[in-house]
Design a protein around this motif. Structure first.
Motif, PDB file in Angstrom:
ATOM      1  N   ASP A 425      12.237   6.793  37.764  1.00 27.31           N
ATOM      2  CA  ASP A 425      12.797   7.191  36.546  1.00 27.31           C
ATOM      3  C   ASP A 425      12.438   8.758  36.320  1.00 27.31           C
ATOM      4  O   ASP A 425      11.611   9.157  37.122  1.00 27.31           O
ATOM      5  CB  ASP A 425      12.655   6.150  35.354  1.00 27.31           C
ATOM      6  N   SER A 426      12.712   9.253  35.154  1.00 28.50           N
ATOM      7  CA  SER A 426      12.473  10.418  34.686  1.00 28.50           C
ATOM      8  C   SER A 426      11.217  10.879  34.213  1.00 28.50           C
ATOM      9  O   SER A 426      10.644  12.259  34.108  1.00 28.50           O
ATOM     10  CB  SER A 426      13.682  11.118  33.917  1.00 28.50           C
ATOM     11  N   SER A 561      19.007   7.391  29.794  1.00 18.93           N
ATOM     12  CA  SER A 561      18.736   6.669  31.251  1.00 18.93           C
ATOM     13  C   SER A 561      19.533   7.352  32.432  1.00 18.93           C
ATOM     14  O   SER A 561      20.601   8.324  32.163  1.00 18.93           O
ATOM     15  CB  SER A 561      19.052   5.413  31.062  1.00 18.93           C
ATOM     16  N   PRO A 562      19.247   6.959  33.550  1.00 20.25           N
ATOM     17  CA  PRO A 562      19.987   7.608  34.765  1.00 20.25           C
ATOM     18  C   PRO A 562      21.775   7.030  34.880  1.00 20.25           C
ATOM     19  O   PRO A 562      22.145   7.643  35.621  1.00 20.25           O
ATOM     20  CB  PRO A 562      19.424   6.945  35.954  1.00 20.25           C
ATOM     21  N   VAL A 585      19.290  12.713  30.827  1.00 22.18           N
ATOM     22  CA  VAL A 585      17.778  12.291  31.154  1.00 22.18           C
ATOM     23  C   VAL A 585      16.982  13.324  30.603  1.00 22.18           C
ATOM     24  O   VAL A 585      16.947  14.322  30.693  1.00 22.18           O
ATOM     25  CB  VAL A 585      17.779  12.213  32.797  1.00 22.18           C
ATOM     26  N   THR A 590      11.444   8.731  28.157  1.00 20.67           N
ATOM     27  CA  THR A 590      11.811   7.445  28.582  1.00 20.67           C
ATOM     28  C   THR A 590      11.804   6.336  28.079  1.00 20.67           C
ATOM     29  O   THR A 590      12.250   5.322  28.396  1.00 20.67           O
ATOM     30  CB  THR A 590      11.170   7.540  30.296  1.00 20.67           C
TER      31      THR A 590
END
Length: 834
Positions: A425-426, A561-562, A585, A590
Motif C-alpha cells: 500500500d502507499s 486506496s489503490p 493515494v 492510509t
C-alpha cells in the motif's frame, strides 16, 4: 511386556539445546530425558527395551550401551531414512512379534502409570490403546475424541482453534498388539496418528483411549523445558531428582561444595561435584549441573545450568538456560529467556539481553551488549502467522529482519528462478517492509515482479494470470494504524494454505534458507501494464458492454486506496457517472481511526442524497472490502449487505451454482437461496471463502466484513469487482438497492467476545463438544449448536486470548437469551466449574 522407546527426535525447536545432541539426550535434572523414561519403564516391570533411533544415533548408543548399568536389556533399531512413527516401530518388528508391547516417547517427561494403561488394554478388545492426557492448550498436539467407554471416535492432528473439540491429546504412549504390523507398509514412511490408527478404525477395529491422571510434558520448546523443571520442583510430577533433599527443598548432589555464607533459595538443585563460592546467591528454581563452578558474589535465579559450566565472580544470570561447558565471565549479565549453547564464552562485563539465543562455540567479547541472537534462529513464539498473515507493530513485532527471513522462507518453498509478484500500500512502513521482502526473495534465487503500490486484487490477478509461483502484499492494518501486515499468496492468487504457513514457519525458525550465489541472485522486474491487464480482465468478466442502460450516478469514497488507479477508468466502460471522494493515494492517510471512519461514512451518505445517486460505496484502504449505502442514504451493516448481495446473485445467476458464506452467517441465507441452490458454510477466514469459491459448483462467496468473491474473475475479495457486479445485478433485475433490502427477511444476530486465557481454550471447546454430542451440532469451525429457533457458535479466537460467541434467534429477545446463556457456559468452562 517389552517397551519401545522412540528416540529419533531432532528437537529443532529446542535449539540451541539440541544443537549438539538429539532431543532425548537433553538433560533434565542432570540426566537425559530418555534416562528418566527408562527408569519409568523399569519401575513398571519392563526390562527389555527396543530404542528406535534416527538423528545422531551414536550419541544415544554410546551413553546407554546395552543397558547393563540400568539392569535392563536395550537393543536398537536405527532408521537409515525417515520412516515415520509407525514405520520406525515396524523397523523393530522382529523383536516385537511375540506379544503386546508398549510404545513411549523418549523425549517427553512423564510419570504416567503405565501399569494401569497396560491393564486397561488387556481388559478391552481392541488392538490399540492410546494413552490420553488433558492439557490446557491442545493446539500443538493430536486431539483424540472418545465416547463414554473410551472407544475412539475421531482424531485431529495438530488442529486449529476452530477444530479443537476436546482437550484430551495423544501423549504418544501406546499399548499395541503385534497384529498392527500387518497394516504398516515397509516401503515408505508411515505415521501412527494420521495413517495407521485411522486405517484401523476404517477397517472396523475398535481403538481405545485411556485418559491418564499423571504428569506429561512434551519438552518441545525452551519454555516447556524450563516449565518441566518447575513442575517437578513444585511436586507436580514424580520424577527422580538426584541428590539429598534438605528441609528447604535444596537438593545436594554427591561431592558438591557450598561455602558457608552462600545464600540459597527454595527449590534449588546443586549437582554432583559442583562448587558454589562465598557470597553467591542462588535463587529459587535454580538447577546447577554436575562439575559446575559458581564464583563468589555471583547471582543465579530461575536458571538451569548444565554440567561443566562456569559462572564468574559477580556475574548475574536470571531466567536463562546455560548448556554444557558455558563460560560466563565475571560481571557479565544474562537476562530472562536467554539460551546459551555449548562451549560458548560470555566475556567479562558482557550483557546478553532478553530472549537472545546463542549458538554453540560463540565468543561474546568483553563489554559487548548482545540484543539479537547469535544463531540463525528466532525467538520461539506461538506462531509466525495469524488471522491477518504476518502482522504486528512496525519495527517492534514486524521488522525488516523479520520480513527478510519470512520472505527467504517463502522463497525457499518455491522453485528456484521462479517469479513472485510483490506489492504494497502507499504507507512508508509498508514500503520499508516490502523492500526487505524483495531482498529476501532475491536472496533465494526468486525473481520479483514489483508492482510497487497496488491493491491486493491487482497483485492476486497478476500472480494468477502471469503464471507466477506466488505473491506477497504488504499493507498497514485496518484494525490498528501502527500495525503492518504481510500477506502471502499461492499461484492461484489466494492466501497460502495453513500447511504452507506451517512450512514457512518451520523454515523461518530454523533459518534453513536456500542461498542464491552471485550469478543466481533474483532479478527485480517492473511489469509495465499490470493495471491495464487487470482492468481489461475486469471489464471482460463483467460482460464487456456498458453495465447500465440508463446512465446512473454512483458515489464512491475511494478511501485514498489503490482502487483510484482502476475505478475511474472502469466506470467509463460501465457508462456510470462516478462521483469520487478521496480519489487519490495518500501515504499520510492510509488508515483512519474509527471516529474518522464514521464521519467519512456519514459524509458519503449525505453525498448520495445530495447527488440523488443510485447508491454509494465506501472502499477500505486495501480496496478489498466495501460498505454499501442505498439510494435513500441508508448505510448497510455487513450482514445486511451480505444478504442483499446473496439475494441479487441468486436472482440473476442462470447457472444454478451455489454460494459460500461463513459458518457464523445468519440462517436467513438458507431462505434467500431456496431449495434449489447449494449453500456452503465454511470457516470465517478469507482463505476459507476463497478456497470454497474455487469449487466448480460455487459462483459467489461473501463474508460478514464487506468482502465478496466472484470467482469467475478472481477468487478473493475485490472492491472494484464488487461494485461492478452490484451494478450489473441491479440492472438485470431493474431494481434498486433500497428495494432489495426492503425484501430481505428479518434476522437477529448477536456476537460477544469472552476473555479467555490460551490455557483454558481447550477446556472450553471440550465442554462445547460434549454439549454438541447431545444436541444437533456442526463442527465446520468451532462448535455450532442448533437451538429451537436459533443457534449458537463458540469459536476460540486464533491469536487473541478470547473466545467468540455468536448467536441467532427468531426474535431479538431470543437471540439475547441464547448469547447470554452460552457466554455463561464459556465463563464456567474457563473457571473449571462446568
Amino acid at each position: 511386556m517389552k517397551a519401545v522407546i522412540m528416540a529419533g527426535g531432532e528437537g529443532t525447536r529446542l535449539r540451541p539445546l539440541t544443537s549438539m545432541r538429539p532431543k532425548p539426550m537433553v538433560p533434565v535434572f542432570n540426566q537425559p530425558v530418555m534416562e528418566h523414561i527408562l527408569g519409568l519403564v523399569k519401575h513398571h516391570g519392563m526390562t527389555e527395551v527396543v530404542a528406535t533411533l534416527a538423528f545422531m544415533p551414536r550419541v544415544i548408543e554410546d551413553y546407554f550401551g546395552e543397558g547393563d548399568e540400568w539392569g535392563m536389556s536395550i537393543t536398537y533399531a536405527i532408521e537409515e531414512s525417515p520412516l515415520g512413527t509407525a514405520g520406525s516401530v515396524k523397523n523393530a518388528e522382529e523383536a516385537l512379534r511375540d506379544e503386546p508391547f508398549l510404545v513411549i516417547s523418549g523425549d517427553a517427561l512423564t510419570d504416567i502409570d503405565l501399569t494401569q494403561a497396560i491393564e486397561f488394554h488387556r481388559s478391552h478388545d481392541g488392538p490399540v490403546t492410546i494413552v490420553l492426557k488433558r492439557v490446557p492448550d491442545p493446539l500443538e498436539y493430536g486431539v483424540v475424541i472418545t465416547d463414554e467407554d473410551g472407544r475412539i471416535q475421531r482424531f485431529l492432528e495438530k488442529p486449529t482453534w476452530g477444530q479443537v473439540f476436546s482437550d484430551t491429546i495423544n501423549t504418544g504412549i501406546y499399548v499395541l498388539d503385534p497384529m498392527v504390523f500387518d497394516h504398516i507398509p515397509s516401503d515408505r514412511p508411515y505415521d501412527f496418528s494420521s495413517e495407521l490408527f485411522p486405517k484401523l478404525m476404517d477397517a472396523g477395529y475398535p481403538l481405545y483411549g485411556f485418559v491418564a491422571d499423571g504428569y506429561w510434558c512434551d519438552i518441545g520448546s525452551l519454555e516447556s523445558y524450563v516449565q518441566a523443571h518447575r513442575d517437578v520442583l513444585d511436586g507436580l510430577a514424580h520424577i527422580y531428582v538426584p541428590g539429598v533433599r534438605s528441609a528447604t527443598d535444596v537438593y545436594y548432589g554427591s561431592g558438591c561444595d557450598v561455602d558457608d555464607d552462600v545464600e540459597l533459595g527454595h527449590k534449588v538443585v546443586i549437582g554432583a561435584n559442583a562448587r558454589v563460592r562465598k557470597g553467591a546467591r542462588i535463587g529459587d528454581y535454580t538447577v546447577i549441573g554436575d562439575n559446575c563452578l559458581i564464583g563468589s558474589d555471583a547471582r543465579l535465579s530461575h536458571t538451569i545450568v548444565w554440567s561443566d559450566s562456569f559462572v564468574g565472580a559477580g556475574a548475574d544470570v536470571e531466567g536463562a538456560v546455560l548448556c554444557r561447558k558455558v563460560d560466563v565471565r565475571a560481571r557479565a549479565r544474562i537476562y530472562p529467556g536467554v539460551a546459551v549453547g555449548d562451549e560458548t564464552v560470555v566475556g567479562h562485563g558482557a550483557v546478553v539481553n532478553n530472549d537472545v539465543q546463542v549458538y554453540p562455540y560463540k565468543r561474546i567479547e568483553a563489554g559487548a551488549i548482545v540484543s539479537s541472537s547469535l544463531i540463525w534462529e528466532s525467538k520461539g513464539v506461538r506462531s509466525l502467522f495469524g488471522a491477518d498473515g504476518i502482522a504486528g507493530l512496525v519495527n517492534i513485532d514486524v521488522t525488516p529482519d523479520v520480513a527478510l527471513h519470512a520472505a527467504q522462507a517463502f522463497g525457499t518453498l518455491l522453485p528456484s528462478k521462479c517469479h513472485v509478484v510483490v506489492s504494497r500500500d502507499s504507507s512508508r512502513a509498508a514500503r520499508m517492509i516490502k523492500r526487505a521482502v524483495v531482498a529476501g526473495l532475491n536472496a533465494t534465487g526468486c525473481h520479483v515482479r514489483d508492482l510497487r503500490v497496488a491493491s491486493p486484487a491487482v497483485t492476486r490477478f497478476t500472480t494468477r494470470d502471469t503464471r507466477c509461483e506466488g505473491g506477497v502484499h504488504v499493507c498497514s492494518s485496518a484494525k490498528d494504524p501502527q500495525t503492518v501486515e504481510i500477506h502471502f499468496y499461492d499461484k492461484r492468487g489466494i492466501d497460502i494454505a495453513p500447511w504452507q504457513e506451517k512450512k514457512v514457519e518451520r523454515l523461518y525458525f530454523r533459518q534453513e534458507f536456500r542461498r542464491a550465489f552471485f550469478e543466481d541472485v533474483g532479478e527485480i522486474l517492473y511489469p509495465p501494464r499490470a493495471l491495464e491487464y487487470y482492468t481489461a480482465g475486469l471489464l471482460e468478466a463483467l460482460g464487456g458492454a456498458p453495465l447500465v442502460k440508463h446512465r446512473k450516478t454512483v458515489v464512491v469514497d475511494m478511501g485514498h486506496s489503490p482502487a483510484s488507479f482502476v475505478l475511474s477508468q472502469a466506470a467509463v466502460g460501465w457508462d456510470v457517472e462516478l462521483v469520487a471522494l478521496r480519489p487519490f493515494v495518500d501515504s499520510e492517510r492510509t488508515r483512519v481511526v474509527p471516529e474518522e471512519r464514521d464521519a467519512n461514512i456519514n459524509a458519503l451518505a449525505n453525498a448520495v442524497r445530495s447527488f440523488d445517486a443510485a447508491l454509494g460505496v465506501s472502499i477500505d484502504a486495501t480496496a478489498e472490502r466495501v460498505t454499501l449505502v442505498t439510494g435513500s442514504g441508508r448505510v448497510l451493516d455487513p450482514n445486511t449487505a451480505l444478504h442483499a448481495m446473496a439475494c441479487l446473485w441468486c436472482k440473476t445467476d442462470a447457472t444454478g451454482r451455489g454460494l459460500a458464506v461463513p459458518v457464523s452467517a445468519s440462517r436467513v441465507i438458507e431462505d434467500i437461496c431456496g431449495a434449489g441452490r447449494r449453500l456452503v458454510r465454511v470457516g470465517t477466514t478469507r482463505r476459507a471463502l476463497s478456497a470454497a469459491a474455487l469449487e466448480p459448483d460455487v459462483g459467489f462467496a461473501g463474508s460478514q466484513t464487506g468482502g465478496f468473491v466472484f470467482p469467475d474473475f478472481l477468487a478473493s475479495y475485490d472492491a472494484v469487482m464488487t461494485i461492478g457486479m452490484l451494478l450489473k445485478m441491479l440492472e438485470e433485475r431493474e431494481t434498486t438497492l433500497d428495494d432489495v433490502v426492503a425484501g430481505l427477511p428479518e434476522f437477529h444476530l448477536r456476537h460477544a467476545s469472552v476473555p479467555c486465557p490460551f490455557s483454558r481454550k481447550g477446556a472450553v471447546m471440550r465442554v462445547m463438544a460434549e454439549i454438541g454430542q447431545e444436541r444437533e451440532s456442526e463442527m465446520t469451525e468451532g462448535v455450532r449448536i442448533i437451538e429451537d429457533g436459533g443457534w449458537a457458535l463458540v469459536l476460540p479466537h486464533p491469536s487473541e486470548a478470547s473466545v467468540d460467541v455468536h448467536a441467532e434467534g427468531r426474535t431479538a429477545e431470543q437471540a439475547d437469551e441464547i448469547v447470554r446463556r452460552y457466554i455463561g457456559i464459556v465463563e464456567r468452562a474457563i473457571e473449571g466449574s462446568e
